[in-house]
Scaffold this motif. Structure first.
Motif, PDB file in Angstrom:
ATOM      1  N   GLN A 263       1.852  -4.941  -7.078  1.00 53.01           N
ATOM      2  CA  GLN A 263       2.106  -4.472  -5.716  1.00 53.01           C
ATOM      3  C   GLN A 263       1.345  -5.330  -4.723  1.00 53.01           C
ATOM      4  OE1 GLN A 263       1.346  -1.905  -8.002  1.00 53.01           O
ATOM      5  NE2 GLN A 263       3.426  -1.121  -8.085  1.00 53.01           N
ATOM      6  N   PHE A 264       1.928  -5.553  -3.577  1.00 58.23           N
ATOM      7  CA  PHE A 264       1.171  -6.132  -2.471  1.00 58.23           C
ATOM      8  C   PHE A 264       1.782  -5.677  -1.156  1.00 58.23           C
ATOM      9  CE2 PHE A 264       4.014  -9.520  -1.006  1.00 58.23           C
ATOM     10  CZ  PHE A 264       4.810  -9.786  -2.111  1.00 58.23           C
ATOM     11  N   GLU A 265       1.062  -5.964  -0.071  1.00 56.57           N
ATOM     12  CA  GLU A 265       1.568  -5.515   1.215  1.00 56.57           C
ATOM     13  C   GLU A 265       1.721  -6.689   2.152  1.00 56.57           C
ATOM     14  OE1 GLU A 265      -0.458  -2.290   3.041  1.00 56.57           O
ATOM     15  OE2 GLU A 265      -0.549  -1.131   1.175  1.00 56.57           O
ATOM     16  N   THR A 266       2.744  -6.621   2.982  1.00 49.05           N
ATOM     17  CA  THR A 266       2.859  -7.569   4.081  1.00 49.05           C
ATOM     18  C   THR A 266       2.621  -6.757   5.345  1.00 49.05           C
ATOM     19  OG1 THR A 266       5.215  -7.182   4.199  1.00 49.05           O
ATOM     20  CG2 THR A 266       4.512  -9.029   2.855  1.00 49.05           C
ATOM     21  N   GLU A 267       2.889  -7.372   6.469  1.00 49.46           N
ATOM     22  CA  GLU A 267       2.546  -6.691   7.718  1.00 49.46           C
ATOM     23  C   GLU A 267       3.255  -5.341   7.847  1.00 49.46           C
ATOM     24  OE1 GLU A 267       3.148  -9.236  11.009  1.00 49.46           O
ATOM     25  OE2 GLU A 267       2.495  -7.714  12.451  1.00 49.46           O
ATOM     26  N   HIS A 268       4.537  -5.317   7.526  1.00 45.57           N
ATOM     27  CA  HIS A 268       5.293  -4.085   7.740  1.00 45.57           C
ATOM     28  C   HIS A 268       5.756  -3.403   6.465  1.00 45.57           C
ATOM     29  CE1 HIS A 268       6.006  -6.530  11.449  1.00 45.57           C
ATOM     30  NE2 HIS A 268       5.591  -5.395  11.979  1.00 45.57           N
ATOM     31  N   LEU A 269       5.541  -4.028   5.334  1.00 51.48           N
ATOM     32  CA  LEU A 269       6.129  -3.496   4.112  1.00 51.48           C
ATOM     33  C   LEU A 269       5.129  -3.392   2.967  1.00 51.48           C
ATOM     34  CD1 LEU A 269       9.463  -5.546   3.859  1.00 51.48           C
ATOM     35  CD2 LEU A 269       9.260  -3.132   4.430  1.00 51.48           C
ATOM     36  N   LYS A 270       5.399  -2.418   2.103  1.00 50.41           N
ATOM     37  CA  LYS A 270       4.725  -2.384   0.807  1.00 50.41           C
ATOM     38  C   LYS A 270       5.712  -2.978  -0.175  1.00 50.41           C
ATOM     39  CE  LYS A 270       1.839   1.676   0.434  1.00 50.41           C
ATOM     40  NZ  LYS A 270       1.898   3.080   0.007  1.00 50.41           N
ATOM     41  N   ILE A 271       5.275  -3.962  -0.926  1.00 49.46           N
ATOM     42  CA  ILE A 271       6.212  -4.647  -1.809  1.00 49.46           C
ATOM     43  C   ILE A 271       5.883  -4.315  -3.252  1.00 49.46           C
ATOM     44  CG2 ILE A 271       7.172  -6.872  -2.469  1.00 49.46           C
ATOM     45  CD1 ILE A 271       7.528  -6.658   0.433  1.00 49.46           C
ATOM     46  N   HIS A 272       6.912  -3.928  -4.000  1.00 48.12           N
ATOM     47  CA  HIS A 272       6.734  -3.829  -5.442  1.00 48.12           C
ATOM     48  C   HIS A 272       7.402  -5.056  -6.036  1.00 48.12           C
ATOM     49  CE1 HIS A 272       6.032  -1.649  -9.219  1.00 48.12           C
ATOM     50  NE2 HIS A 272       7.050  -2.386  -9.625  1.00 48.12           N
ATOM     51  N   LEU A 273       6.566  -5.925  -6.577  1.00 45.49           N
ATOM     52  CA  LEU A 273       7.053  -7.223  -7.031  1.00 45.49           C
ATOM     53  C   LEU A 273       7.472  -7.161  -8.499  1.00 45.49           C
ATOM     54  CD1 LEU A 273       7.158 -10.401  -6.792  1.00 45.49           C
ATOM     55  CD2 LEU A 273       4.795 -10.355  -7.549  1.00 45.49           C
TER      56      LEU A 273
END
Ligand code: GTP
Ligand code: MG
Lengths: 610, 384
Positions: A263-273
């Motif tokens: 998992q990581f986060e960008t400015e507006h999103l939580k990303i499940h990679l």
């Protein structure tokens, strides 16, 4: 014709109503011997009791349920210890946990007993397993599928309803998940599932590993360790890939073999990679990842010759891009990687973009949904910070990812979660991982496992690394299940709400779109049916009609064979029953891929369950 | 199979005496005998006799019976065929017309008499009694968590073991679950290899998988062979051959048999030839659809124009209990041969035969294109 009209409008509601599923008998399709039946089919009395004990003690109700039952089961609520029944056949023991677990909350004294009966279960499982290994598939469709499906009017299906309603507003169902979810949407970043795809060695793992490192998800110490260790193996260039390639085999060979998740986060999103393997032999694993993804990053290698070989027919750049599109991904970031090897040449970048553009357009992507980003996973350029003094003025990779629009989640639909992994956790119970396709779940809830048709209770929910009380469609979760034998769980099993179970079938009618295949498809054509995380041998039984790719109009009835790039309605028989859904009911669970001899043959949508 | 005697008259009726000696011979027997044939062999019969005092005793006597066959069941695993039918020859213990079941096993002599030995049956007899047979191969088809052990002989593919174990995936920070499960899986597969492969009989053992499962398993196997001192593995080390396959499912056997490295070893086996023949049919269907027909009606139509270059037909069709139907198939085969075409009778136990069986069981490559049937009359194209 009815068939043809349906196809065109993709409105299949009239094809199937609920009366239909409940009214079906599966007995004829899966013949079982009386011996098997007596071993696996529980008498109704018992099932009823197992379920009723889910309810809070409600004097009148429980008693009336309990009375007609057999000794073993009626003993359950009153006598926690069961030494008085050593002669009970093991199948009764196996159903024990499901009888007692839910009481745990109310009667702490019983905890010990629960453990005991559980170890029973486990031992039973192991021996059962061993004796099974050689002769028969250990995962064979459990005959206990039958009771619930073949006797539609009896308890197993109606009972859970009772359970749930009787629990509602009481101890377990405290949370109004929908309103909690609304709150979460307002206060937190939305989550998005992102799969990274591309030809083997395009640099997918390196790119994402480096991105994770730059975003601070990997400690300096770990990174240093990877650096020295990979050097020792003579694989120094794979240091960032090691963040995602964790098995010894993957590191030794420098090839990703199975999906890695982070998992990581960008400015507006939580990303499940989901980092997919690129090697063609591991496409089944890649499909598992792609089936869970909302959006994708397609990585291509800009190096002279490498882009070309990945893009040729037979290369995975094409195959992957078409696969994810067929599995429902519409938004794409194309990372043109290894730009350092072509000294950030603008011409090279433009050349690749032009080639990909026309291909992706043909493949069904909209131009506005695709972003092209030059980058270098090795040097880390244009991953998180934009380039200065360069011809490229666009967003960095992280910024492009941040622009993905999260798809709407079918939270209002019945709960569905397709099992992608099963493993033993630390505590009691069995852990299953997967993405929630629709609806929601909360801890303490009872869910149905299909095709085993067993009830189980969700003890804990992990979303990412944290325990959470509930989860909704779109979330990647690990659920700890209790009160179920591991043999009842299989990859591809679906957890669903007992009120609205998914269908089980081995015969479907589907609309397929045929890829660029060499040899034509005829009736009797063997394929492998890839559905979520399972791949099962299957046969194309009948070619019903060839239809137009665009309008869905029937071009030809009963064609003799189907050639490349055509579309058709066919009947497919899968070698064992799976839990499937109509495309019209749940898009993600209504899609599948067909492969044969290592090539993707067709993508399909389930239009009728037969 | 050993031919003990053969006595046929000009019209083609008569009997032969045979002794099945190998697993595969049973398959030939199964294909030779059709409903209505007379089968003679020794068997055990329970006989109840009443003494003068009225008490009855029953004993099991060994006797030779001839039955007119009414049903045939073949058990590939036990390697046994069960014939049911009525007694047609006087016998001190069994009345004429009484039902009896003969269980035929390996090395049991029997004699078979037919009203008419047609060309297909006679060919089958020749093949079965040909002493120069190709050696068996074993194929272990694997993928992570799934393995099948098949024995491929000239006329049969038999799955001896199917192993399926759920392997947890790698998870962030921990691969131990995955690695342990994989090791246990390899252990189980190794046990199956030791139990089911007769190393003295098989010519080679193919280990096939996608990715690196095959390499990993062979590594494991050799390491265990040394560790546990398993002589049979160490002595037969050179018989193992690694091959690529796209999956661990049985259908991959087709790719494996077509692999050039394997083809060299197999030289000219029936299994590999069938794969090739079926492939050429599909290639023709792609390139010149009007020269590739399937379905009995279409193929018969092509035959009427003497157009058949190669006929592909599964032996399943000849096992039909409908005598008239079988005769039509035989007539087709004879006619194709007469007009200079070649005939491939596929074994329904091989993977390609299985596929042909699902494709109506009959297909043909034509010498010259013929118009396709018009669509309306297509209704029974998928009968059979
Ligand atoms: N020069 C250069 N090399 C790179 C770059 N990105 C990756 N590589 C190299 O490419 C090789 C493959 O990298 P991986 O990250 O394992 O590629 P992958 O796409 O994940 O490969 P699979 O997962 O096995 O399909 C490694 O040797 C990397 O060091 C880059 O930006 N520049
Ligand atoms: Mg990788």
């Amino acid at each position: 014709m009815a068939r043809h009209r349906n196809v065109r409008r993709l409105d299949f509601d009239e094809e199937r109503d609920f009366g239909d599923i409940y009214g079906r008998s599966f007995e004829d399709e899966v013949a079982i011997s009386p011996a098997t039946a007596s071993q696996f089919m529980y008498p109704h009395g018992n099932t009823g009791i197992a379920l009723s004990s889910y309810m809070k003690p409600h004097p009148l109700e429980t008693q009336s349920e309990k009375l007609p039952s057999s000794a073993g089961a009626s003993g359950a609520p009153t006598q926690p210890n069961q030494p008085s029944q050593p002669a009970l056949p093991s199948q009764y023991l196996r159903s024990e946990p499901s009888i007692k677990k839910p009481d745990k909350a109310t009667a702490p004294v019983e905890t010990v007993t629960i453990k005991q009966s559980q170890s029973n279960t486990k031992m039973g499982f192991i021996t059962h397993h061993r004796s099974n290994i050689d002769s028969s598939p250990a995962r064979s469709p459990s005959p206990s599928v039958l009771p619930g499906r073949s006797t539609p009017t009896t308890t197993p299906i109606r009972q859970p309803q009772l359970t749930r309603s009787s629990l509602k507003g009481k101890q377990l169902h405290l949370i109004d998940v929908l309103s909690e979810y609304k709150k979460r949407q307002e206060s937190e970043k939305p989550t998005i599932n992102l799969v990274v795809i591309g030809h083997v060695d395009a640099g997918k793992s390196t790119l994402m590993g480096h991105l994770l490192f730059l975003l601070g998800h990997v400690s300096k110490r770990t990174m240093h360790k990877y650096e020295t260790d990979s050097q020792k193996l003579g694989k120094a260039s794979f240091l960032y890939a090691w963040i995602l390639d964790e098995t010894g085999e993957e590191r030794n060979r420098g090839i990703t073999m199975d999906i890695a998740q982070q998992q990581f986060e960008t400015e507006h999103l939580k990303i499940h990679l989901l980092d997919a393997p690129g090697h063609r032999d591991f496409i089944p694993n890649m499909i598992t990842g792609a089936a869970q993804a909302d959006v994708a990053v397609l990585v291509v290698d800009a190096t002279i010759g490498s882009f070309e070989s990945g893009f040729e027919s037979g290369g995975q750049t094409r195959e992957h891009a078409l696969l994810v599109r067929s599995l429902g991904v519409t938004q794409l970031v194309v990372a043109i990687n290894k730009m350092d090897t072509v000294s950030w040449s603008r011409e090279r970048f433009d050349e690749i973009v032009t080639k990909l553009k026309s291909f992706l357009k043909q493949g069904g992507y909209k131009e506005g949904d695709i972003t092209y980003v030059p980058c270098s996973g090795m040097t880390g350029d244009n991953l998180t910070s934009t380039l200065t003094d360069s011809w490229y003025k666009g967003p960095s990779l992280a910024q492009s990812i941040d622009r993905f629009r999260p798809p709407p989640r079918p939270v209002e639909k019945p709960f569905r979660c397709c099992i992608a992994d099963i493993f033993k956790g630390q505590g009691a119970g069995i852990c299953v991982a997967g993405k929630i396709e629709s609806g929601y779940v909360q801890s303490g809830e009872t869910v149905l496992v299909v095709p085993a048709n067993e009830l189980t209770s969700v003890k804990t929910i992990f979303g990412g690394d944290d325990i959470s009380a509930w989860a909704v469609a779109g979330d990647q979760v690990v659920l700890t299940l209790i009160g179920i034998d591991q043999t009842k769980l299989a990859l591809g099993s679906v957890l669903c709400s007992p009120e609205a179970p998914v269908s089980i079938t081995s015969l479907v009618r589907a609309r397929i779109i045929i890829f660029n295949i060499e040899l034509p498809i005829t009736a009797g054509y063997p394929v492998i049916f890839h559905y979520q995380s399972v791949s099962e041998p299957a046969v194309i039984k009948k070619l019903l009609s060839q239809v137009s790719k665009t309008s869905g109009d029937v071009i030809r009835k009963k064609p003799r064979c189907l050639t490349k790039n055509s579309s058709a309605i066919v009947e497919i028989e899968i070698s064992r029953p799976l839990s499937l859904e109509l495309y019209s009911d749940c898009k993600d669970l209504g899609r599948f891929m067909l492969r044969y001899a290592g090539n993707t043959v067709a993508a399909g949508l389930i239009i009728k369950i037969l | 199979m050993r031919l003990e005697g053969r006595c046929l008259d000009k019209s083609g009726s008569g009997n032969v005496s045979l002794i099945p000696e190998e697993d595969e011979d049973m398959w030939h027997v199964y294909n030779l005998v059709t409903v209505g044939d007379k089968l003679k062999s020794t068997t055990i019969r329970k006989v109840t006799s009443e003494s003068s005092t009225g008490s009855s005793t029953s004993e099991r006597v060994r006797t030779t019976l001839t039955i007119s066959v009414e049903s045939i069941e073949y058990d590939t695993i036990a390697c046994q065929i069960r014939f049911k039918g009525r007694n047609v020859q006087e016998n001190p213990f069994v009345k004429m017309g009484a039902y009896h079941t003969i269980d035929l096993q390996l090395n049991q002599k029997f004699s078979l008499s037919k009203e008419k030995w047609d060309s297909v049956a006679l060919d089958r007899l020749d093949v079965a009694c040909d002493p120069s047979r190709t050696a068996d191969i074993a194929a272990l088809i694997m993928q992570e968590g799934l393995a099948q052990l098949c024995i491929v002989t000239s006329a049969m593919t038999i799955t001896r073991a199917r192993i399926e174990q759920q392997i947890p995936r790698k998870r962030r920070g921990s691969c131990t679950n995955h690695d342990k499960a994989l090791e246990r899986f390899y252990g189980t597969v190794l046990q199956a290899v030791l139990r089911h492969i007769r190393f003295d009989v098989v010519k080679c053992i193919l280990i096939a998988s996608p990715g690196f499962v095959k390499d990993q398993f062979l590594e494991y196997l050799l390491a265990e062979a040394i560790k546990q001192d398993i002589k049979v593995l160490l002595e037969n080390k050179s018989k193992f051959l690694l091959v690529h396959s796209s999956s661990g499912h049985k259908q991959s056997l087709k790719e494996i048999l077509a692999d050039p490295a394997v083809a060299v070893k197999l030289a000219d086996t029936k299994a590999a030839n069938e794969v090739k023949a079926l492939d050429s049919f599909y290639v023709m269907l792609q390139n010149e659809p009007n020269r590739a027909f399937y379905g009995f009606k279409d193929v018969e139509r092509a035959n009427e124009s003497n157009a058949i270059e190669m006929l592909l037909i599964t032996d399943e069709l000849f096992r039909s209990s409908d005598v008239a139907l079988r005769q039509r198939y035989v007539a087709l085969v004879d006619s194709v041969k007469d007009t200079g075409g070649s005939v491939r009778i596929f074994s329904s136990l091989h993977v390609s035969g299985e596929q042909l069986g699902l494709l109506t069981g009959i297909a043909a490559i034509l010498r010259f294109p013929l118009p396709e049937r018009n669509e309306d009359s297509s209704d029974d194209s998928d009968s059979n």
